[in-house]
Scaffold this active site. Structure first.
Site, PDB file in Angstrom:
ATOM      1  N   HIS A   1       0.827  -1.203   0.000  1.00 35.48           N
ATOM      2  CA  HIS A   1       0.000   0.000   0.000  1.00 35.48           C
ATOM      3  C   HIS A   1       0.861   1.253   0.000  1.00 35.48           C
ATOM      4  CE1 HIS A   1      -4.129  -1.679   1.351  1.00 35.48           C
ATOM      5  NE2 HIS A   1      -3.413  -2.635   0.794  1.00 35.48           N
TER       6      HIS A   1
ATOM      7  N   ASP B   1      -5.524   5.815   2.071  1.00 32.68           N
ATOM      8  CA  ASP B   1      -5.440   4.775   1.058  1.00 32.68           C
ATOM      9  C   ASP B   1      -6.721   3.945   1.048  1.00 32.68           C
ATOM     10  OD1 ASP B   1      -5.253   2.750   2.976  1.00 32.68           O
ATOM     11  OD2 ASP B   1      -3.419   1.901   2.172  1.00 32.68           O
TER      12      ASP B   1
ATOM     13  N   GLN C   1      12.777  -6.366  -7.911  1.00 31.57           N
ATOM     14  CA  GLN C   1      11.766  -6.746  -8.897  1.00 31.57           C
ATOM     15  C   GLN C   1      11.727  -5.825 -10.111  1.00 31.57           C
ATOM     16  OE1 GLN C   1       8.073  -8.582  -7.661  1.00 31.57           O
ATOM     17  NE2 GLN C   1       6.905  -6.968  -8.665  1.00 31.57           N
TER      18      GLN C   1
ATOM     19  N   HIS D   1       1.837 -13.522  -7.891  1.00 29.91           N
ATOM     20  CA  HIS D   1       0.638 -13.663  -7.059  1.00 29.91           C
ATOM     21  C   HIS D   1      -0.481 -12.732  -7.517  1.00 29.91           C
ATOM     22  CE1 HIS D   1       2.496 -10.062  -5.673  1.00 29.91           C
ATOM     23  NE2 HIS D   1       1.721  -9.892  -4.623  1.00 29.91           N
TER      24      HIS D   1
ATOM     25  N   TRP E   1      -1.654  -6.022  -7.345  1.00 26.52           N
ATOM     26  CA  TRP E   1      -1.849  -4.973  -8.348  1.00 26.52           C
ATOM     27  C   TRP E   1      -0.555  -4.255  -8.677  1.00 26.52           C
ATOM     28  CZ3 TRP E   1      -4.946  -4.450 -12.069  1.00 26.52           C
ATOM     29  CH2 TRP E   1      -5.142  -3.216 -12.712  1.00 26.52           C
TER      30      TRP E   1
ATOM     31  N   GLU F   1       3.673  -3.196 -12.720  1.00 21.57           N
ATOM     32  CA  GLU F   1       5.097  -3.243 -13.064  1.00 21.57           C
ATOM     33  C   GLU F   1       5.337  -4.126 -14.276  1.00 21.57           C
ATOM     34  OE1 GLU F   1       6.551  -2.512  -8.454  1.00 21.57           O
ATOM     35  OE2 GLU F   1       6.943  -4.446  -9.416  1.00 21.57           O
TER      36      GLU F   1
ATOM     37  N   ALA G   1      -6.378 -11.562  -0.671  1.00 17.69           N
ATOM     38  CA  ALA G   1      -6.886 -10.203  -0.919  1.00 17.69           C
ATOM     39  C   ALA G   1      -7.662 -10.160  -2.233  1.00 17.69           C
ATOM     40  CB  ALA G   1      -5.732  -9.201  -0.882  1.00 17.69           C
TER      41      ALA G   1
ATOM     42  N   GLN H   1      -6.436 -10.596  -5.248  1.00 20.22           N
ATOM     43  CA  GLN H   1      -5.584 -11.134  -6.308  1.00 20.22           C
ATOM     44  C   GLN H   1      -6.329 -12.049  -7.274  1.00 20.22           C
ATOM     45  OE1 GLN H   1      -2.365 -12.761  -3.937  1.00 20.22           O
ATOM     46  NE2 GLN H   1      -1.921 -10.742  -3.081  1.00 20.22           N
TER      47      GLN H   1
END
Length: 484
Positions: free
Chosen positions: A23, A120, A353, A368, A371, A376, A391, A393
């Site tokens: 987040h 958020d 990453q 996974h 978001w 990315e 969540a 996903q």
């Protein structure tokens, strides 16, 4: 509590994230852009439950001088029953921090020209604080526009269906034009209506209408139907501003692992490597870790795998502490590292990453479906193997596979395990099969659309400038009200 105060002449915005590095990262990217292009100063007020904040601290300390931060006093969560849903812990950390937030905001109003609050995606339980301080409140939505559609539809769906969503025989249509979603693929917290997590997420969704606007970390050409539905629906939906893709542009937190990963990738053929990572919070069971190892080995394809300790109790065991590890390599099958030494690189717990996805040798990403990771991948044009864990996903995996068609989605067996032979098949199909080639071409189109959205005249840049203009003009108006 130490806080770096901004000059009185600068408009100041307070940022309130909820716990979790996933987040915080896109929020910091948004604030960096606003800081570079507009005359604001910022303070992050970060709720915490007392667990490790090392990764968050490192990220926040790397921000420009105009962006201050303070960790709020840790809240006590000892009364939460063992095995409670992750969402309960996240939301309670925020709600129990409201008194400390109020104190911090009082301090800010005495030392800065506070003109707005930005919360958020899970921050709506604290939205009423904005009313207390007579400033507008905005939500930064760290998930997809499709996910936001589901949030606005959830109160209606709650009244419409008495059964569990996973038991619905037909898929759910959130808004016209949006890809339908099977009930089992709706966000994780709604899968048990008797659970406290369901009540919490329903309450969060019901409060979104209080926001002055919602900034979404996505872009128009990626999700045209969801954005159209949100922007044209007058049923209590605040103004919507697509501002993404907001992704990391530098190192995540420190230099560990950077050199070895990039040196190894430099030696591999172009587009030949599968990157395997389950994000900052995802974990696999012991049995699943073993199956994944053998699947990668059987595939015969090159891979770079970020291995984390297995956990047989939770798929999100590392969410609050991404650094959590002992020696994850000890959980790999005997002889695995020796047998795959010519084809694979295994790194413990963390890898850079962004740098891996941007490398020319990377040809696919087993993810996974968080978001951030999806965005990315789009920014760097890398097709996916979708392996959702928790969540939202599973809903994200519906978009990447059924809507955009840039991913293969894994199918667990009746015990919830994705077997090694299947894994090997997914890897081979993505890296060297015709399906992977087609997905790579489609992902390149999305990559170009993302670049255009962030250009000077792009849709997301215009949205960001629009919200900055509103914050400057309306913020000054709210400041004048404060003096009356």
């Amino acid at each position: 509590m130490a806080m770096e105060a901004a000059a009185q002449s600068t408009l100041h915005i307070a940022i309130i994230p909820t716990p979790g590095l996933g987040h915080l990262i896109p929020l910091t990217e948004l604030i960096k852009q606003l800081s570079r292009r507009h005359n604001f100063s910022f303070t992050f007020l970060v709720p915490t439950d007392g667990s490790s904040t090392e990764s968050q601290t490192s990220l926040l300390q790397s921000l420009p001088a105009s962006i201050a931060h303070a960790f709020l006093p840790p809240v006590d969560l000892s009364d939460i029953p063992a095995g409670s849903h992750l969402l309960i812990r996240v939301i309670l950390t925020l709600t129990r921090s409201i008194p400390a937030l109020r104190d911090s905001l009082t301090t800010l109003t005495g030392s800065t020209r506070l003109v707005a609050l930005i919360f958020d995606v899970l921050g709506s339980p604290a939205l009423d604080l904005a009313g207390e301080f007579r400033v507008p409140a905005y939500i930064f939505y760290t998930c997809s526009a499709m996910n936001l559609c589901s949030a606005f539809c959830l109160p209606k769906l709650d009244l419409m269906y008495s059964c569990e969503y996973r038991d619905l025989p037909e898929p759910v249509h959130f808004f016209p034009g949006c890809v339908p979603v099977q009930g089992v693929d709706m966000v994780d917290p709604v899968q048990d209506k008797k659970n406290e997590a369901y009540k919490r997420i329903l309450d969060v969704a019901k409060q979104y209408h209080k926001a002055a606007g919602i900034l979404v970390n996505s872009f128009l050409n990626l999700e045209p139907a969801p954005f159209e539905a949100l922007m044209q629906n007058g049923d209590g939906i605040p103004p919507i501003y697509p501002v993404g893709p907001l992704v990391r542009t530098g190192l995540e937190h420190g230099l560990a692992g950077l050199g070895c990963c990039l040196r190894w990738l430099d030696k591999q053929p172009s587009g030949s490597v599968l990157f395997v990572s389950f994000g900052s919070g995802g974990t696999l069971s012991s049995d699943q870790l073993t199956e994944l190892a053998f699947g990668l080995e059987i595939s015969g394809q090159r891979f770079l795998w970020v291995v984390r300790n297995p956990n047989d109790m939770s798929l999100s065991a590392a969410y609050f502490d991404p650094q959590l590890c002992s020696d994850p390599l000890q959980f790999l099958p005997n002889g695995f590292l020796d047998r795959t030494g010519e084809l694979g690189l295994v790194v413990p717990s963390w890898a850079p990453q962004v740098q891996i996805l941007s490398h020319s040798s990377t040809g696919g990403f087993l993810t996974h479906c968080g978001w951030n990771s999806i965005l990315e991948s789009i920014v760097h044009g890398v097709p996916l193997i979708a392996w959702p864990l928790y969540a939202e996903q599973r809903m994200n995996s519906v978009e990447v596979t059924e809507d955009w068609k840039v991913a293969l989605r894994v199918k667990p067996n009746e015990k919830g395990i994705v077997e090694r032979e299947q894994i090997a098949g997914y890897v081979s199909r993505l890296i060297e099969g015709w399906e992977g080639k087609a997905m790579r071409e489609r992902m390149k189109v999305l990559q170009g659309a993302a670049e255009a959205a962030l250009g000077n005249d792009g849709s997301s840049s215009k949205s960001r400038n629009e919200i900055a203009h509103i914050l400057m003009t309306e913020g000054k108006s709210h400041e004048s009200l404060n003096k009356i």
